[in-house]
Design a protein around this motif. Structure first.
Motif, mmCIF file in Angstrom:
data_model
loop_
_atom_site.group_PDB
_atom_site.id
_atom_site.type_symbol
_atom_site.label_atom_id
_atom_site.label_comp_id
_atom_site.label_asym_id
_atom_site.label_seq_id
_atom_site.Cartn_x
_atom_site.Cartn_y
_atom_site.Cartn_z
ATOM 1 N N GLY A 45 0.818 -1.218 -0.027
ATOM 2 C CA GLY A 45 -0.116 0.056 -0.013
ATOM 3 C C GLY A 45 0.785 1.353 -0.037
ATOM 4 N N ALA A 46 2.115 1.201 -0.504
ATOM 5 C CA ALA A 46 2.874 2.383 -0.297
ATOM 6 C C ALA A 46 2.340 3.568 -1.275
ATOM 7 C CB ALA A 46 4.302 2.133 -1.078
ATOM 8 N N GLY A 47 2.418 4.614 -0.618
ATOM 9 C CA GLY A 47 1.751 5.603 -1.395
ATOM 10 C C GLY A 47 0.441 6.115 -0.886
ATOM 11 N N THR A 48 -0.301 5.083 0.052
ATOM 12 C CA THR A 48 -1.685 5.348 0.600
ATOM 13 C C THR A 48 -1.622 6.500 1.467
ATOM 14 O OG1 THR A 48 -1.943 3.071 0.378
ATOM 15 C CG2 THR A 48 -3.673 4.228 1.659
ATOM 16 N N ILE A 49 -2.592 7.234 1.612
ATOM 17 C CA ILE A 49 -2.345 8.481 2.770
ATOM 18 C C ILE A 49 -3.805 8.183 3.581
ATOM 19 C CG2 ILE A 49 -2.507 11.036 2.942
ATOM 20 C CD1 ILE A 49 -1.122 11.299 0.213
ATOM 21 N N TRP A 50 -3.464 8.462 4.760
ATOM 22 C CA TRP A 50 -4.697 8.323 5.763
ATOM 23 C C TRP A 50 -4.719 9.867 6.417
ATOM 24 C CZ3 TRP A 50 -5.503 9.333 10.835
ATOM 25 C CH2 TRP A 50 -6.704 8.861 11.386
ATOM 26 N N ASP A 70 -2.384 -4.035 5.868
ATOM 27 C CA ASP A 70 -2.467 -5.621 5.576
ATOM 28 C C ASP A 70 -1.257 -6.212 5.400
ATOM 29 O OD1 ASP A 70 -3.451 -7.887 5.312
ATOM 30 O OD2 ASP A 70 -4.327 -7.742 2.948
ATOM 31 N N ASP A 71 -0.579 -6.428 6.585
ATOM 32 C CA ASP A 71 0.978 -6.909 6.436
ATOM 33 C C ASP A 71 1.185 -7.925 7.676
ATOM 34 O OD1 ASP A 71 3.619 -6.586 5.016
ATOM 35 O OD2 ASP A 71 3.972 -6.572 7.162
ATOM 36 N N SER A 72 1.677 -8.930 7.324
ATOM 37 C CA SER A 72 2.039 -9.641 8.506
ATOM 38 C C SER A 72 3.080 -9.493 9.777
ATOM 39 C CB SER A 72 2.337 -11.255 7.671
ATOM 40 O OG SER A 72 3.603 -10.947 7.009
ATOM 41 N N THR A 73 3.688 -8.424 9.342
ATOM 42 C CA THR A 73 4.624 -7.875 10.208
ATOM 43 C C THR A 73 4.184 -6.834 10.921
ATOM 44 O OG1 THR A 73 5.564 -6.370 8.745
ATOM 45 C CG2 THR A 73 6.844 -8.482 8.795
ATOM 46 N N VAL A 74 2.766 -6.493 10.778
ATOM 47 C CA VAL A 74 2.189 -5.624 11.702
ATOM 48 C C VAL A 74 0.994 -6.294 12.529
ATOM 49 C CG1 VAL A 74 0.629 -3.519 11.380
ATOM 50 C CG2 VAL A 74 2.482 -3.739 9.593
ATOM 51 N N SER A 75 1.394 -6.032 13.830
ATOM 52 C CA SER A 75 0.068 -6.756 14.974
ATOM 53 C C SER A 75 -1.087 -6.366 14.589
ATOM 54 C CB SER A 75 0.733 -6.398 16.299
ATOM 55 O OG SER A 75 1.953 -7.186 16.652
ATOM 56 N N ARG A 112 7.163 14.340 15.838
ATOM 57 C CA ARG A 112 7.071 15.728 15.220
ATOM 58 C C ARG A 112 6.530 15.797 13.636
ATOM 59 N NH1 ARG A 112 11.345 15.643 12.081
ATOM 60 N NH2 ARG A 112 12.827 13.988 12.475
ATOM 61 N N GLY A 113 6.098 16.843 13.084
ATOM 62 C CA GLY A 113 5.990 16.432 11.720
ATOM 63 C C GLY A 113 7.142 16.150 10.873
ATOM 64 N N GLY A 114 6.906 15.181 10.002
ATOM 65 C CA GLY A 114 8.007 14.646 9.243
ATOM 66 C C GLY A 114 8.646 13.398 9.945
ATOM 67 N N SER A 115 7.901 12.963 11.169
ATOM 68 C CA SER A 115 8.825 11.856 11.834
ATOM 69 C C SER A 115 8.068 10.430 11.023
ATOM 70 C CB SER A 115 8.056 11.602 13.159
ATOM 71 O OG SER A 115 8.547 12.445 14.270
ATOM 72 N N LEU A 116 9.270 9.652 11.085
ATOM 73 C CA LEU A 116 9.154 8.373 10.279
ATOM 74 C C LEU A 116 8.784 7.275 11.487
ATOM 75 C CD1 LEU A 116 12.083 8.223 7.613
ATOM 76 C CD2 LEU A 116 9.690 9.150 7.501
ATOM 77 N N LEU A 117 7.893 6.452 11.118
ATOM 78 C CA LEU A 117 7.534 5.430 11.831
ATOM 79 C C LEU A 117 7.911 4.056 11.292
ATOM 80 C CD1 LEU A 117 4.341 7.260 12.711
ATOM 81 C CD2 LEU A 117 4.981 5.827 14.431
ATOM 82 N N ARG A 118 8.533 3.167 11.934
ATOM 83 C CA ARG A 118 8.598 1.744 11.217
ATOM 84 C C ARG A 118 7.966 0.860 12.215
ATOM 85 N NH1 ARG A 118 11.400 -1.429 7.880
ATOM 86 N NH2 ARG A 118 12.760 0.319 7.029
ATOM 87 N N LEU A 119 6.826 0.023 11.489
ATOM 88 C CA LEU A 119 6.059 -1.080 12.139
ATOM 89 C C LEU A 119 6.227 -2.280 11.390
ATOM 90 C CD1 LEU A 119 2.557 0.827 12.422
ATOM 91 C CD2 LEU A 119 4.382 1.386 13.825
ATOM 92 N N GLY A 120 7.185 -3.277 11.858
ATOM 93 C CA GLY A 120 7.731 -4.266 11.257
ATOM 94 C C GLY A 120 8.232 -3.924 9.997
ATOM 95 N N ARG A 121 8.078 -4.404 8.665
ATOM 96 C CA ARG A 121 8.510 -3.865 7.502
ATOM 97 C C ARG A 121 7.708 -2.755 6.859
ATOM 98 N NH1 ARG A 121 7.476 -9.248 4.988
ATOM 99 N NH2 ARG A 121 5.269 -9.219 4.946
ATOM 100 N N VAL A 122 6.762 -2.134 7.264
ATOM 101 C CA VAL A 122 6.089 -0.903 6.965
ATOM 102 C C VAL A 122 6.488 0.323 7.534
ATOM 103 C CG1 VAL A 122 3.913 0.176 6.807
ATOM 104 C CG2 VAL A 122 3.872 -2.285 6.858
ATOM 105 N N VAL A 123 6.944 1.160 6.610
ATOM 106 C CA VAL A 123 7.232 2.753 7.140
ATOM 107 C C VAL A 123 6.310 3.584 6.677
ATOM 108 C CG1 VAL A 123 9.042 4.233 6.872
ATOM 109 C CG2 VAL A 123 9.752 2.106 6.643
ATOM 110 N N LEU A 124 5.975 4.540 7.671
ATOM 111 C CA LEU A 124 5.129 5.462 7.727
ATOM 112 C C LEU A 124 5.652 6.734 8.029
ATOM 113 C CD1 LEU A 124 2.478 3.734 10.077
ATOM 114 C CD2 LEU A 124 2.343 3.507 7.578
#
Ligand SMILES: Nc1ncnc2c1ncn2[C@@H]1O[C@H](COP(=O)(O)OP(=O)(O)OP(=O)(O)O)[C@@H](O)[C@H]1O
Length: 453
Positions: A45-50, A70-75, A112-124
Protein backbone atom coordinates in the motif's frame (compact mmCIF):
# COMPACT_ATOMS: atom_id res chain seq x y z
CA UNK A 1 17.90 30.08 27.79
CA UNK A 2 17.38 33.83 28.30
CA UNK A 3 13.74 34.89 28.02
CA UNK A 4 14.26 37.06 24.91
CA UNK A 5 15.95 34.17 23.02
CA UNK A 6 13.07 31.76 23.43
CA UNK A 7 11.27 30.97 20.17
CA UNK A 8 7.77 32.44 20.22
CA UNK A 9 5.08 31.99 17.59
CA UNK A 10 4.95 34.98 15.25
CA UNK A 11 1.75 37.04 15.28
CA UNK A 12 0.71 35.72 11.88
CA UNK A 13 1.03 32.13 13.10
CA UNK A 14 -2.13 30.91 14.87
CA UNK A 15 -1.45 29.25 18.22
CA UNK A 16 -2.86 25.93 17.07
CA UNK A 17 -0.02 25.66 14.57
CA UNK A 18 2.44 25.62 17.47
CA UNK A 19 0.35 23.58 19.89
CA UNK A 20 -1.58 20.90 18.01
CA UNK A 21 -4.43 20.99 20.51
CA UNK A 22 -6.45 24.02 21.48
CA UNK A 23 -9.01 24.37 24.27
CA UNK A 24 -12.20 26.24 23.40
CA UNK A 25 -11.72 29.94 24.14
CA UNK A 26 -15.35 30.97 24.52
CA UNK A 27 -18.25 29.05 26.06
CA UNK A 28 -20.06 27.15 23.32
CA UNK A 29 -16.93 26.88 21.12
CA UNK A 30 -15.75 23.38 20.37
CA UNK A 31 -12.07 22.69 21.06
CA UNK A 32 -10.00 21.98 17.98
CA UNK A 33 -7.14 19.68 17.22
CA UNK A 34 -4.68 19.78 14.33
CA UNK A 35 -5.59 17.40 11.56
CA UNK A 36 -2.81 14.94 10.72
CA UNK A 37 -2.04 12.48 7.96
CA UNK A 38 -0.12 9.26 7.79
CA UNK A 39 1.52 8.23 4.51
CA UNK A 40 2.75 4.73 3.74
CA UNK A 41 6.29 5.12 2.43
CA UNK A 42 7.41 1.47 2.34
CA UNK A 43 5.52 -1.83 2.43
CA UNK A 44 2.17 -2.95 1.00
CA UNK A 45 0.00 0.00 0.00
CA UNK A 46 2.99 2.36 -0.42
CA UNK A 47 1.68 5.80 -1.36
CA UNK A 48 -1.61 5.42 0.60
CA UNK A 49 -2.48 8.51 2.65
CA UNK A 50 -4.74 8.39 5.72
CA UNK A 51 -6.27 11.67 7.05
CA UNK A 52 -7.46 12.05 10.65
CA UNK A 53 -11.10 12.87 11.46
CA UNK A 54 -10.57 13.35 15.21
CA UNK A 55 -7.66 13.36 17.65
CA UNK A 56 -6.77 9.69 17.45
CA UNK A 57 -5.63 6.99 15.01
CA UNK A 58 -5.04 3.35 15.87
CA UNK A 59 -2.94 1.43 13.36
CA UNK A 60 -2.78 -2.33 12.86
CA UNK A 61 -3.83 -5.24 10.67
CA UNK A 62 -7.25 -5.74 12.37
CA UNK A 63 -10.22 -4.08 10.60
CA UNK A 64 -11.30 -2.35 13.84
CA UNK A 65 -8.36 0.07 13.54
CA UNK A 66 -8.76 3.56 12.14
CA UNK A 67 -5.96 2.77 9.68
CA UNK A 68 -5.66 -0.87 8.65
CA UNK A 69 -2.32 -2.11 7.28
CA UNK A 70 -2.56 -5.50 5.64
CA UNK A 71 0.88 -6.88 6.44
CA UNK A 72 1.95 -9.95 8.43
CA UNK A 73 4.72 -8.03 10.26
CA UNK A 74 2.16 -5.55 11.63
CA UNK A 75 0.31 -6.66 14.80
CA UNK A 76 -3.47 -6.70 14.94
CA UNK A 77 -3.45 -3.58 17.11
CA UNK A 78 0.06 -2.26 16.60
CA UNK A 79 0.06 1.31 17.91
CA UNK A 80 -2.05 4.39 18.53
CA UNK A 81 -1.31 8.04 17.71
CA UNK A 82 -3.17 10.60 19.83
CA UNK A 83 -3.03 14.38 19.75
CA UNK A 84 -3.21 15.85 23.24
CA UNK A 85 -2.45 19.11 25.01
CA UNK A 86 1.26 18.21 25.16
CA UNK A 87 1.73 17.07 21.56
CA UNK A 88 1.24 14.04 19.33
CA UNK A 89 1.98 10.85 21.22
CA UNK A 90 2.48 7.41 19.71
CA UNK A 91 1.98 4.40 21.97
CA UNK A 92 3.02 0.81 21.23
CA UNK A 93 0.07 -1.53 21.97
CA UNK A 94 2.29 -4.47 22.90
CA UNK A 95 3.04 -5.23 19.26
CA UNK A 96 5.31 -8.10 18.23
CA UNK A 97 7.76 -6.05 16.17
CA UNK A 98 7.65 -2.80 18.15
CA UNK A 99 7.38 0.84 17.10
CA UNK A 100 10.49 2.60 15.83
CA UNK A 101 10.31 6.39 15.65
CA UNK A 102 13.08 8.10 13.70
CA UNK A 103 15.35 5.12 14.31
CA UNK A 104 14.63 4.68 18.04
CA UNK A 105 12.35 1.97 19.47
CA UNK A 106 9.73 3.51 21.79
CA UNK A 107 6.96 2.29 24.06
CA UNK A 108 5.58 5.85 24.06
CA UNK A 109 7.07 8.82 22.28
CA UNK A 110 6.21 12.23 20.86
CA UNK A 111 6.09 12.73 17.09
CA UNK A 112 7.02 15.83 15.15
CA UNK A 113 5.85 16.70 11.66
CA UNK A 114 7.86 14.49 9.27
CA UNK A 115 8.62 11.76 11.86
CA UNK A 116 9.15 8.31 10.36
CA UNK A 117 7.51 5.32 12.03
CA UNK A 118 8.61 1.78 11.33
CA UNK A 119 6.09 -0.98 12.19
CA UNK A 120 7.55 -4.34 11.12
CA UNK A 121 8.53 -3.85 7.49
CA UNK A 122 6.09 -0.96 6.95
CA UNK A 123 7.42 2.61 7.08
CA UNK A 124 4.98 5.50 7.67
CA UNK A 125 5.43 9.26 7.74
CA UNK A 126 3.49 11.42 10.20
CA UNK A 127 2.60 14.99 9.11
CA UNK A 128 0.35 17.75 10.37
CA UNK A 129 -2.17 19.24 7.91
CA UNK A 130 -2.99 22.94 7.78
CA UNK A 131 -6.63 22.31 8.81
CA UNK A 132 -8.06 21.48 12.20
CA UNK A 133 -10.75 19.04 13.36
CA UNK A 134 -13.40 19.98 15.90
CA UNK A 135 -13.61 17.62 18.84
CA UNK A 136 -17.08 16.33 19.67
CA UNK A 137 -17.66 17.22 23.29
CA UNK A 138 -20.78 17.33 25.45
CA UNK A 139 -22.34 20.63 26.46
CA UNK A 140 -22.81 19.11 29.92
CA UNK A 141 -20.32 18.99 32.76
CA UNK A 142 -21.88 15.87 34.26
CA UNK A 143 -23.28 12.50 33.28
CA UNK A 144 -25.13 10.60 36.01
CA UNK A 145 -22.97 10.96 39.11
CA UNK A 146 -19.80 11.74 37.12
CA UNK A 147 -18.64 15.35 36.90
CA UNK A 148 -15.93 17.13 34.90
CA UNK A 149 -15.30 20.31 32.94
CA UNK A 150 -12.16 19.22 31.07
CA UNK A 151 -12.21 18.56 27.33
CA UNK A 152 -11.19 14.94 27.99
CA UNK A 153 -14.12 14.36 30.35
CA UNK A 154 -16.61 16.17 28.11
CA UNK A 155 -15.49 14.06 25.12
CA UNK A 156 -16.24 11.09 27.35
CA UNK A 157 -19.69 12.50 28.31
CA UNK A 158 -20.53 12.92 24.60
CA UNK A 159 -19.82 9.21 24.06
CA UNK A 160 -21.76 8.20 27.18
CA UNK A 161 -24.76 10.22 25.94
CA UNK A 162 -24.52 8.41 22.61
CA UNK A 163 -24.35 5.05 24.43
CA UNK A 164 -27.46 5.88 26.46
CA UNK A 165 -29.46 6.79 23.35
CA UNK A 166 -28.66 3.55 21.49
CA UNK A 167 -28.93 -0.06 22.50
CA UNK A 168 -25.34 -0.97 21.56
CA UNK A 169 -22.71 -2.98 23.40
CA UNK A 170 -20.30 -0.67 25.21
CA UNK A 171 -16.72 -1.18 26.34
CA UNK A 172 -15.59 1.21 29.11
CA UNK A 173 -11.82 1.51 29.40
CA UNK A 174 -9.88 3.23 32.16
CA UNK A 175 -7.61 2.85 35.13
CA UNK A 176 -8.98 1.87 38.52
CA UNK A 177 -11.16 4.56 40.13
CA UNK A 178 -11.85 6.54 36.93
CA UNK A 179 -15.61 5.99 37.24
CA UNK A 180 -16.28 2.99 34.97
CA UNK A 181 -18.86 1.40 37.30
CA UNK A 182 -20.62 4.72 37.79
CA UNK A 183 -20.60 5.31 34.03
CA UNK A 184 -22.17 1.88 33.38
CA UNK A 185 -24.91 2.56 35.88
CA UNK A 186 -25.54 6.02 34.45
CA UNK A 187 -25.81 4.66 30.88
CA UNK A 188 -28.43 2.17 32.08
CA UNK A 189 -30.33 4.87 33.99
CA UNK A 190 -30.40 7.15 30.95
CA UNK A 191 -31.39 4.35 28.54
CA UNK A 192 -34.76 2.94 27.48
CA UNK A 193 -34.01 -0.11 29.70
CA UNK A 194 -33.93 2.00 32.89
CA UNK A 195 -37.03 0.31 34.44
CA UNK A 196 -35.54 -3.17 33.97
CA UNK A 197 -32.78 -4.79 36.05
CA UNK A 198 -29.13 -3.65 36.07
CA UNK A 199 -26.92 -6.58 37.03
CA UNK A 200 -23.23 -6.40 37.85
CA UNK A 201 -20.83 -9.33 37.58
CA UNK A 202 -17.21 -8.69 38.50
CA UNK A 203 -15.23 -11.18 36.41
CA UNK A 204 -12.09 -10.46 38.45
CA UNK A 205 -13.62 -11.18 41.85
CA UNK A 206 -15.39 -14.50 41.19
CA UNK A 207 -13.31 -17.70 41.09
CA UNK A 208 -13.20 -18.97 37.48
CA UNK A 209 -15.00 -22.23 38.32
CA UNK A 210 -18.02 -20.33 39.70
CA UNK A 211 -18.11 -17.59 37.08
CA UNK A 212 -19.81 -19.71 34.39
CA UNK A 213 -22.76 -20.50 36.64
CA UNK A 214 -22.89 -16.88 37.86
CA UNK A 215 -23.25 -15.68 34.27
CA UNK A 216 -25.26 -18.44 32.62
CA UNK A 217 -26.94 -20.23 35.55
CA UNK A 218 -27.03 -24.00 36.14
CA UNK A 219 -29.36 -26.99 36.27
CA UNK A 220 -29.96 -28.93 39.46
CA UNK A 221 -27.23 -31.55 40.00
CA UNK A 222 -24.99 -30.20 37.22
CA UNK A 223 -22.05 -30.06 39.66
CA UNK A 224 -21.41 -30.88 43.33
CA UNK A 225 -23.32 -28.36 45.38
CA UNK A 226 -25.85 -27.48 42.64
CA UNK A 227 -28.82 -28.30 44.87
CA UNK A 228 -31.38 -26.49 42.72
CA UNK A 229 -31.74 -24.93 39.28
CA UNK A 230 -30.48 -21.36 39.24
CA UNK A 231 -30.78 -18.55 36.71
CA UNK A 232 -27.59 -16.69 35.86
CA UNK A 233 -27.08 -12.94 35.42
CA UNK A 234 -28.12 -12.91 31.76
CA UNK A 235 -31.49 -14.53 32.47
CA UNK A 236 -32.08 -12.53 35.64
CA UNK A 237 -31.46 -9.27 33.80
CA UNK A 238 -34.05 -10.01 31.04
CA UNK A 239 -34.98 -6.73 29.37
CA UNK A 240 -32.25 -4.83 31.24
CA UNK A 241 -28.48 -4.38 31.31
CA UNK A 242 -25.65 -6.69 32.36
CA UNK A 243 -22.45 -4.94 33.45
CA UNK A 244 -19.40 -7.19 33.21
CA UNK A 245 -16.65 -5.52 35.21
CA UNK A 246 -13.01 -6.51 34.56
CA UNK A 247 -13.92 -8.32 31.34
CA UNK A 248 -10.17 -8.85 30.68
CA UNK A 249 -10.23 -11.47 33.48
CA UNK A 250 -12.85 -13.60 31.68
CA UNK A 251 -11.27 -17.07 31.38
CA UNK A 252 -10.46 -18.20 27.84
CA UNK A 253 -12.94 -21.10 28.02
CA UNK A 254 -15.85 -18.71 28.75
CA UNK A 255 -15.01 -16.30 25.95
CA UNK A 256 -16.82 -18.30 23.18
CA UNK A 257 -19.89 -18.54 25.44
CA UNK A 258 -20.02 -14.78 25.84
CA UNK A 259 -19.49 -14.40 22.11
CA UNK A 260 -22.60 -16.55 21.57
CA UNK A 261 -24.62 -14.21 23.83
CA UNK A 262 -23.56 -11.23 21.73
CA UNK A 263 -24.04 -12.90 18.36
CA UNK A 264 -27.12 -15.08 18.88
CA UNK A 265 -28.59 -13.50 22.03
CA UNK A 266 -28.98 -16.87 23.74
CA UNK A 267 -27.41 -18.72 26.65
CA UNK A 268 -27.16 -22.30 27.86
CA UNK A 269 -27.18 -23.04 31.59
CA UNK A 270 -24.41 -25.26 32.96
CA UNK A 271 -25.67 -28.85 32.66
CA UNK A 272 -28.42 -28.03 30.14
CA UNK A 273 -28.72 -29.00 26.47
CA UNK A 274 -31.08 -26.24 25.42
CA UNK A 275 -30.52 -22.59 24.65
CA UNK A 276 -32.64 -19.85 26.23
CA UNK A 277 -33.11 -16.51 24.42
CA UNK A 278 -31.96 -13.42 26.36
CA UNK A 279 -32.79 -9.78 25.72
CA UNK A 280 -30.10 -7.71 27.41
CA UNK A 281 -27.72 -4.87 26.68
CA UNK A 282 -24.11 -5.62 27.64
CA UNK A 283 -21.75 -3.05 29.09
CA UNK A 284 -18.22 -4.27 29.84
CA UNK A 285 -15.32 -2.55 31.57
CA UNK A 286 -11.59 -3.13 31.75
CA UNK A 287 -8.58 -1.43 33.30
CA UNK A 288 -6.34 -3.11 30.71
CA UNK A 289 -5.97 -2.32 27.02
CA UNK A 290 -7.69 -5.36 25.52
CA UNK A 291 -6.09 -4.60 22.16
CA UNK A 292 -2.75 -5.56 23.69
CA UNK A 293 -4.33 -8.79 25.01
CA UNK A 294 -5.69 -9.53 21.52
CA UNK A 295 -2.15 -9.15 20.12
CA UNK A 296 -0.77 -11.72 22.56
CA UNK A 297 -3.72 -14.13 22.14
CA UNK A 298 -5.02 -13.68 25.73
CA UNK A 299 -8.32 -12.26 24.49
CA UNK A 300 -10.25 -13.47 21.46
CA UNK A 301 -10.17 -11.05 18.57
CA UNK A 302 -13.78 -11.86 17.51
CA UNK A 303 -15.07 -11.22 21.04
CA UNK A 304 -13.21 -7.91 21.20
CA UNK A 305 -14.80 -7.00 17.86
CA UNK A 306 -18.29 -7.66 19.31
CA UNK A 307 -17.57 -5.85 22.59
CA UNK A 308 -15.95 -2.79 21.11
CA UNK A 309 -18.99 -1.55 19.18
CA UNK A 310 -18.65 1.64 21.20
CA UNK A 311 -15.37 2.03 23.10
CA UNK A 312 -15.42 4.75 25.73
CA UNK A 313 -12.12 5.66 27.41
CA UNK A 314 -12.41 7.23 30.88
CA UNK A 315 -9.45 9.56 31.31
CA UNK A 316 -7.09 9.28 34.28
CA UNK A 317 -7.30 12.07 36.86
CA UNK A 318 -3.71 13.18 36.24
CA UNK A 319 -4.66 13.92 32.59
CA UNK A 320 -7.35 16.43 33.65
CA UNK A 321 -6.19 18.41 36.69
CA UNK A 322 -8.64 21.18 35.76
CA UNK A 323 -11.45 18.88 36.99
CA UNK A 324 -10.15 18.89 40.57
CA UNK A 325 -12.13 21.86 41.97
CA UNK A 326 -15.48 20.51 40.74
CA UNK A 327 -14.60 16.98 41.86
CA UNK A 328 -13.59 18.16 45.34
CA UNK A 329 -16.87 20.10 45.66
CA UNK A 330 -18.90 17.10 44.52
CA UNK A 331 -17.08 14.60 46.75
CA UNK A 332 -17.23 16.82 49.85
CA UNK A 333 -20.95 17.34 49.26
CA UNK A 334 -21.50 13.58 48.95
CA UNK A 335 -19.68 13.12 52.29
CA UNK A 336 -22.04 15.68 53.81
CA UNK A 337 -19.02 17.63 55.05
CA UNK A 338 -19.98 20.77 57.02
CA UNK A 339 -18.53 23.94 55.39
CA UNK A 340 -16.89 24.98 58.70
CA UNK A 341 -14.77 21.81 58.56
CA UNK A 342 -13.66 22.16 54.94
CA UNK A 343 -12.16 25.66 54.68
CA UNK A 344 -8.62 24.26 54.39
CA UNK A 345 -9.78 22.01 51.51
CA UNK A 346 -10.76 24.93 49.32
CA UNK A 347 -7.64 27.09 49.35
CA UNK A 348 -5.50 27.70 46.21
CA UNK A 349 -2.51 26.09 48.02
CA UNK A 350 -4.54 22.94 48.59
CA UNK A 351 -5.61 22.73 44.92
CA UNK A 352 -2.01 23.41 43.89
CA UNK A 353 -0.91 20.36 45.86
CA UNK A 354 -3.70 18.19 44.47
CA UNK A 355 -2.78 19.13 40.91
CA UNK A 356 0.77 17.90 41.33
CA UNK A 357 -0.10 14.49 42.78
CA UNK A 358 -0.06 11.40 40.54
CA UNK A 359 -3.39 9.86 41.72
CA UNK A 360 -2.75 6.26 40.64
CA UNK A 361 -6.10 5.31 42.26
CA UNK A 362 -7.78 8.25 40.46
CA UNK A 363 -11.06 9.69 41.79
CA UNK A 364 -11.48 6.89 44.33
CA UNK A 365 -8.07 7.78 45.79
CA UNK A 366 -9.02 11.48 45.82
CA UNK A 367 -12.18 10.57 47.69
CA UNK A 368 -10.27 8.50 50.26
CA UNK A 369 -7.78 11.32 50.69
CA UNK A 370 -10.53 13.90 51.29
CA UNK A 371 -12.14 11.58 53.83
CA UNK A 372 -8.84 11.40 55.66
CA UNK A 373 -8.58 15.18 55.59
CA UNK A 374 -12.04 15.40 57.14
CA UNK A 375 -11.11 13.00 59.93
CA UNK A 376 -8.10 15.14 60.77
CA UNK A 377 -10.00 18.34 59.93
CA UNK A 378 -7.05 19.63 57.96
CA UNK A 379 -5.46 19.51 54.53
CA UNK A 380 -3.00 16.68 55.10
CA UNK A 381 0.26 16.50 53.22
CA UNK A 382 -0.31 13.96 50.44
CA UNK A 383 2.62 11.78 51.47
CA UNK A 384 1.82 11.74 55.19
CA UNK A 385 -0.01 8.44 55.12
CA UNK A 386 3.00 6.60 53.71
CA UNK A 387 5.47 8.56 55.86
CA UNK A 388 3.83 7.62 59.16
CA UNK A 389 2.73 4.01 58.86
CA UNK A 390 2.27 3.61 62.61
CA UNK A 391 0.52 6.90 63.31
CA UNK A 392 -2.19 6.76 65.95
CA UNK A 393 -5.70 7.92 65.04
CA UNK A 394 -7.12 11.14 66.42
CA UNK A 395 -10.42 10.64 68.18
CA UNK A 396 -12.90 13.43 67.54
CA UNK A 397 -15.79 13.34 70.01
CA UNK A 398 -17.64 16.06 68.06
CA UNK A 399 -18.21 13.62 65.14
CA UNK A 400 -20.91 10.91 65.16
CA UNK A 401 -19.49 7.60 66.42
CA UNK A 402 -20.44 5.50 63.39
CA UNK A 403 -19.06 8.01 60.88
CA UNK A 404 -15.72 8.41 62.65
CA UNK A 405 -15.35 4.67 63.16
CA UNK A 406 -15.94 4.04 59.44
CA UNK A 407 -13.38 6.63 58.34
CA UNK A 408 -10.71 5.42 60.73
CA UNK A 409 -11.52 1.85 59.68
CA UNK A 410 -10.98 2.74 56.00
CA UNK A 411 -7.66 4.34 56.82
CA UNK A 412 -6.57 1.25 58.75
CA UNK A 413 -7.64 -1.03 55.87
CA UNK A 414 -5.58 0.91 53.36
CA UNK A 415 -2.44 0.82 55.47
CA UNK A 416 -2.88 -2.84 56.33
CA UNK A 417 -3.43 -3.84 52.70
CA UNK A 418 -0.40 -1.91 51.44
CA UNK A 419 1.86 -3.43 54.13
CA UNK A 420 0.42 -6.92 53.49
CA UNK A 421 1.05 -6.74 49.75
CA UNK A 422 4.53 -5.37 50.24
CA UNK A 423 5.37 -8.27 52.56
CA UNK A 424 4.16 -10.77 49.94
CA UNK A 425 5.53 -8.90 46.90
CA UNK A 426 2.04 -8.47 45.48
CA UNK A 427 1.14 -12.21 45.59
CA UNK A 428 -2.54 -12.07 46.50
CA UNK A 429 -3.03 -15.77 47.25
CA UNK A 430 -0.17 -15.78 49.80
CA UNK A 431 -1.31 -12.46 51.27
CA UNK A 432 -4.85 -13.81 51.72
CA UNK A 433 -3.53 -16.85 53.64
CA UNK A 434 -1.53 -14.64 56.02
CA UNK A 435 -4.46 -12.25 56.48
CA UNK A 436 -6.81 -15.18 57.11
CA UNK A 437 -9.31 -13.98 54.52
CA UNK A 438 -10.68 -15.45 51.33
CA UNK A 439 -8.73 -14.46 48.16
CA UNK A 440 -11.89 -13.08 46.51
CA UNK A 441 -12.60 -10.95 49.58
CA UNK A 442 -9.03 -9.64 49.53
CA UNK A 443 -9.36 -8.73 45.84
CA UNK A 444 -12.56 -6.83 46.67
CA UNK A 445 -10.88 -4.90 49.46
CA UNK A 446 -7.95 -4.00 47.21
CA UNK A 447 -10.23 -2.79 44.47
CA UNK A 448 -12.34 -0.77 46.90
CA UNK A 449 -9.24 1.13 47.98
CA UNK A 450 -7.80 1.46 44.48
CA UNK A 451 -4.72 -0.60 45.36
CA UNK A 452 -3.17 -2.70 42.61
CA UNK A 453 -1.53 -6.00 43.65
N1 LIG B 1 -15.84 11.96 37.17
C1 LIG B 1 -16.25 11.64 38.41
N2 LIG B 1 -17.06 12.47 39.08
C2 LIG B 1 -17.48 12.17 40.34
N3 LIG B 1 -17.16 11.05 40.99
C3 LIG B 1 -16.36 10.19 40.37
C4 LIG B 1 -15.86 10.42 39.05
N4 LIG B 1 -15.10 9.38 38.68
C5 LIG B 1 -15.11 8.52 39.70
N5 LIG B 1 -15.86 9.00 40.72
C6 LIG B 1 -16.07 8.37 42.05
O1 LIG B 1 -14.90 7.58 42.31
C7 LIG B 1 -15.25 6.34 42.90
C8 LIG B 1 -14.78 5.19 42.04
O2 LIG B 1 -15.58 5.13 40.87
P1 LIG B 1 -15.90 3.73 40.16
O3 LIG B 1 -16.08 2.64 41.18
O4 LIG B 1 -17.01 3.95 39.19
O5 LIG B 1 -14.51 3.50 39.41
P2 LIG B 1 -14.05 2.27 38.51
O6 LIG B 1 -13.35 2.83 37.33
O7 LIG B 1 -15.23 1.36 38.24
O8 LIG B 1 -13.01 1.55 39.46
P3 LIG B 1 -12.54 0.00 39.45
O9 LIG B 1 -11.94 -0.27 38.10
O10 LIG B 1 -11.51 -0.04 40.53
O11 LIG B 1 -13.76 -0.81 39.72
C9 LIG B 1 -16.76 6.38 43.11
O12 LIG B 1 -17.01 6.86 44.41
C10 LIG B 1 -17.22 7.38 42.05
O13 LIG B 1 -18.45 7.97 42.40
Amino acid sequence: MPEQDRELPSESEPLHQTLPYEHARRPGDLPTVRRFRITVLEGPGAGTIWESASDVCSIGSHPLNHFTLDDSTVSRFHCEVRIGPRGSLVKDLNSTNGVIVDGVQVVEGYLRGGSLLRLGRVVLRFDFSAETNRLQISEQTHFGSLVGTSVAMRECFALLERAAARDVTVLLEGETGTGKSQAAQAIHQASARRDKPFLVVDCGAIPPNLLESELFGHEKGSFTGAMARREGAFEEAQGGTVFLDEIGELPTELQPKLLRVLEAREIRRVGSNTYVPVDIRLIAATHRDLRAEVNTGGFRSDLFFRLAVLRIPLPALRQRPEDLPLLVEKLLASMKAAPEHTGALRTPEFFGRLQHAAWPGNVRELRNYLERCLVFEDALALSEEEAKPGATFEVDPTQPYAEQRRRVGDDFERRYLRALLEKHQGKVAQAATTAGVDRVHLYRLLRRHGIKP
